[in-house]
Design a protein around this motif. Structure first.
Motif, PDB file in Angstrom:
ATOM      1  N   TYR A   1       6.220   5.670  -5.057  1.00  0.00           N
ATOM      2  CA  TYR A   1       6.396   5.062  -3.747  1.00  0.00           C
ATOM      3  C   TYR A   1       5.612   5.861  -2.711  1.00  0.00           C
ATOM      4  O   TYR A   1       5.696   7.087  -2.669  1.00  0.00           O
TER       5      TYR A   1
ATOM      6  N   VAL B   1       4.864   7.431   0.796  1.00  0.00           N
ATOM      7  CA  VAL B   1       5.717   7.973   1.851  1.00  0.00           C
ATOM      8  C   VAL B   1       4.831   8.336   3.028  1.00  0.00           C
ATOM      9  O   VAL B   1       3.865   9.091   2.889  1.00  0.00           O
TER      10      VAL B   1
ATOM     11  N   ARG C   1      18.594   4.168   8.573  1.00  0.00           N
ATOM     12  CA  ARG C   1      17.977   5.494   8.634  1.00  0.00           C
ATOM     13  C   ARG C   1      19.061   6.555   8.686  1.00  0.00           C
ATOM     14  O   ARG C   1      20.218   6.268   8.992  1.00  0.00           O
TER      15      ARG C   1
ATOM     16  N   GLN D   1      14.958  10.242   8.009  1.00  0.00           N
ATOM     17  CA  GLN D   1      14.665   9.526   6.774  1.00  0.00           C
ATOM     18  C   GLN D   1      14.834   8.030   7.017  1.00  0.00           C
ATOM     19  O   GLN D   1      15.937   7.555   7.271  1.00  0.00           O
TER      20      GLN D   1
ATOM     21  N   SER E   1       8.928   0.173   4.927  1.00  0.00           N
ATOM     22  CA  SER E   1       7.995   0.077   3.804  1.00  0.00           C
ATOM     23  C   SER E   1       6.578   0.248   4.339  1.00  0.00           C
ATOM     24  O   SER E   1       6.122  -0.550   5.168  1.00  0.00           O
TER      25      SER E   1
ATOM     26  N   LYS F   1       7.961   3.976   2.563  1.00  0.00           N
ATOM     27  CA  LYS F   1       8.999   4.908   2.955  1.00  0.00           C
ATOM     28  C   LYS F   1       8.451   5.899   3.968  1.00  0.00           C
ATOM     29  O   LYS F   1       7.294   6.297   3.904  1.00  0.00           O
TER      30      LYS F   1
END
Length: 207
Positions: free
Chosen positions: A6, A8, A161, A186, A191, A193
């Motif tokens: 993924y 980030v 979040r 976080q 999208s 991440k």
């Protein structure tokens, strides 16, 4: 089968707060705050956010009600300015021991953006831990964890979040204090991440 990878995205910035608070009697506290969020290269502001908050003690120090209004002048990645009005109402509960205190601030939040008909509603829960080293020590370590939950997102509700904060407050005297924090944000629903980091400096005045 190999695990999927993924992407980030990371961002950095600074937050500067100036707050003035005044207690009226034993039950009511009024706070006015100015917050300025700076972008990752510290070349421009991302958010200018003055706010006012009133807190009323319902049961000694164990249960309080609070209401807050915020005006947001905010820039997005395209340098477009958006003006927003944010309202919060909630309850705060906590308990103090000899050296340690813990609290939970649970509140409903509704944010209205100019020229947008539907507000952005969230349920925010802030858990705070403080440690008093000694009665004469001016330094007080603090840890915050805040959870943001969507309430009316067309793409689906749920956890949006999480904010993780760690820092320390230094009391200059009985009426003035400064606070330094490091915030890790976080993003759950974004999208790709995203994980953001902010340096947070606050100056607090009690009248």
């Amino acid at each position: 089968m190999p695990n999927p990878v993924y992407a980030v995205s990371n961002d950095y910035g600074g937050i500067f707060n100036l707050s003035v608070s005044k207690k009226f009697g034993k039950r009511v506290n009024l706070q006015i705050q100015e917050s300025l969020w700076i972008n990752e290269n510290f070349s421009d502001y991302e958010r200018n956010m003055p706010s006012a908050c009133i807190t009323v003690s319902l049961w000694k120090e164990y249960l309080k009600a609070n209401a807050r209004y915020c005006y947001l002048n905010q820039k997005n990645l395209k340098n477009e300015i958006k003006n927003r009005h944010r309202y919060q109402i909630g309850l705060l509960t906590g308990y103090k021991w000899e050296h340690f205190s813990a609290s939970l601030n649970s509140r409903f939040e509704s944010t209205y953006t100019h020229h947008v008909n539907i507000p952005n509603n969230r349920w925010r829960n802030l858990v705070t831990f403080n440690y008093t080293i000694s009665p004469k020590c001016r330094w007080k370590p603090v840890i915050d964890i805040e959870f943001f939950n969507f309430l009316n997102n067309p793409k689906g509700n749920g956890l949006e979040r999480i904010w993780y904060e760690a820092g320390v407050e230094f009391s200059i005297d009985k009426k003035n204090a400064v606070e330094f924090k490091l915030r890790e944000e976080q993003m759950i629903k974004s999208s790709p991440k995203q994980a953001n980091m902010f340096l947070n400096f606050s100056y607090k005045i009690k009248l």
